[in-house]
Design a protein around this motif. Structure first.
Motif: not given
Length: 436
Positions: A124, A128, A138-139, A141-143, A145-146, A168, A171
């Motif tokens: 991940l 990111g 945005q993409e 951040f999704k990676f 954040d996990r 993070i 972003t």
């Protein structure tokens, strides 16, 4: 020989490590055959403990005859490769070697979760990083954040986690979410406050404070980055400091800092950051109206950006070059750059860059009193920049929209943009207050 092999197998990694003074992680890599070109000194120390000749040790390693390892130590051994991969990744990130990074990613993908305990979070993290490099915030951040949902134990894991939180924060910074960005940067520094990891966070903090006009904080952040960082981190810190002094209209200090940064970058073997220092130096020459020198410097920066595959730096340098063309009354060359960038940037999804490109296009038409054409580009800029919230760029865009509509006597639009300017100013104040 059989007896010696049995003696060898009967020893644990800890026994051998303590007797030889070789770290557990390095020893496990040697004895598993994963570390080649081992020095004679190390082989001699292992042989002395095991009562083997150097040739016998080399043979055992080549056959991957490993000592019996208790369950707890097996985890350490497996973890050693994990730590090495994380460390290699951190090194590759400093050199922006995406190709080798993808090779490491493929290597980790082939491993089981038991062999590489942080596999899920590592993959991940890499996704990111790649998304961030492509300005897909945005993409990214999704990676990321996990990716941060693990407990870091070793120093390399802490550095990795600090990098993730810093990512993070980056972003959020790109999306102008300053309060959230600041929170992530503080988390990153809480986990790891040394070396290049911390230097990178302070670079981003410098940008955050500069964008919110907290210049004294920005100077402190860039100075800390300068103190902590190595290689191109120093170049980028000089670049940021130079930008601050240009914002403050202190051209003497800006010149001194930027030339110092450029001199440092020329001595540095790692050329990353040259593109940014040259971009800011070109901007400095533009501001003091030395346009030929500005153009020469910016083109030099563009060359570095292309060689280093620094896409975002390349685009902002091109914008600066286009503006220099406009100031030199070479509108056709500026338009050529605008058209190229409109096509490329529209595909990238970088709203700030897209909005800035349209904004500069509009300025070209405003200077020639072609307000209808200017409005077309300003409307495009407004649509792009509203996607990232209240920023100084959207404020400038609205001011230019107001100017054009005043010229066109569009009373309804004039009132709308007057209200919009006030709303954006209020939002910017709130953003600045939120990071007090």
């Amino acid at each position: 020989m059989v007896k010696r092999n049995c003696d060898f197998i009967g020893k644990s990694l800890t026994d051998i490590s303590e007797a030889t003074g070789i770290s557990l992680s390095y020893l496990s890599l040697i004895l598993s055959g994963k570390r080649t070109n081992v020095s004679l000194g190390v082989l001699t120390r292992i042989g002395a403990v095991l009562n083997l000749s150097i040739e016998e040790v080399q043979f055992l390693i080549s056959q991957q005859i490993k000592p019996a390892i208790p369950k707890k130590e097996k985890m350490v051994r497996d973890n050693a490769e994990q730590q090495e991969i994380i460390e290699q990744t951190l090194i590759l990130l400093e050199h922006f070697d995406i190709e080798k990074l993808n090779l490491l990613k493929s290597k980790v993908q082939e491993k089981s979760s038991s062999d590489f305990q942080l596999k899920e979070y590592y993959l991940l993290w890499i996704d990111g990083i790649v998304a961030t490099r492509n300005n897909l915030y945005q993409e990214a951040f999704k990676f990321l954040d996990r990716a941060c949902n693990f407990k870091a134990v070793t120093s390399n894991e802490k550095r990795m986690l600090a990098r993730i939180y810093g990512g993070i924060g980056s972003t959020y910074l790109a999306l102008s979410e300053y309060k959230l960005a600041l929170k992530m940067f503080k988390k990153s520094l809480h986990i790891w406050y040394k070396g290049n990891e911390a230097a990178l966070v302070y670079l981003n903090l410098g940008t955050l404070y500069r964008r919110t006009r907290k210049y004294s904080n920005a100077i402190r952040a860039y100075t800390l980055s300068l103190d902590l960082g190595e290689s191109y981190f120093k170049t980028l810190a000089y670049s940021g400091l130079g930008q601050i002094y240009m914002d403050l209209n202190d051209m003497r200090s800006a010149r001194s800092i930027l030339l110092k940064g450029y001199a440092y970058s020329k001595k540095n073997t790692d050329k990353w950051g040259c593109q940014d220092i040259l971009c800011n130096l070109g901007q400095y020459y533009k501001l003091i109206e030395q346009l030929h020198r500005a153009e020469f410097t910016l083109n030099k920066g563009l060359k570095y950006a292309q060689e280093l595959n620094a896409a975002r730096s390349k685009d902002f340098i091109r914008l600066e070059i286009a503006e220099v063309h406009l100031l030199q009354n070479r509108g056709e060359k500026a338009v050529q750059i605008f058209n190229e960038m409109n096509r490329e940037v529209s595909q990238s999804g970088d709203l700030l860059l897209l909005g800035s490109t349209f904004l500069l296009c509009a300025k070209k038409y405003i200077t020639t009193f072609h307000y209808e054409e200017a409005l077309q580009y300003l409307n495009k800029s407004y649509m792009a920049l509203t996607g990232i919230g209240a920023t100084v760029e959207i404020l400038e865009c609205c001011k230019l929209l107001l100017e054009c509509h005043l010229r066109k006597h569009n009373s309804a639009e004039v009132q709308f943009y007057r209200d919009e300017i006030q709303k954006i100013k209020n939002k910017l104040k709130l953003k600045i207050m939120s990071i007090e």
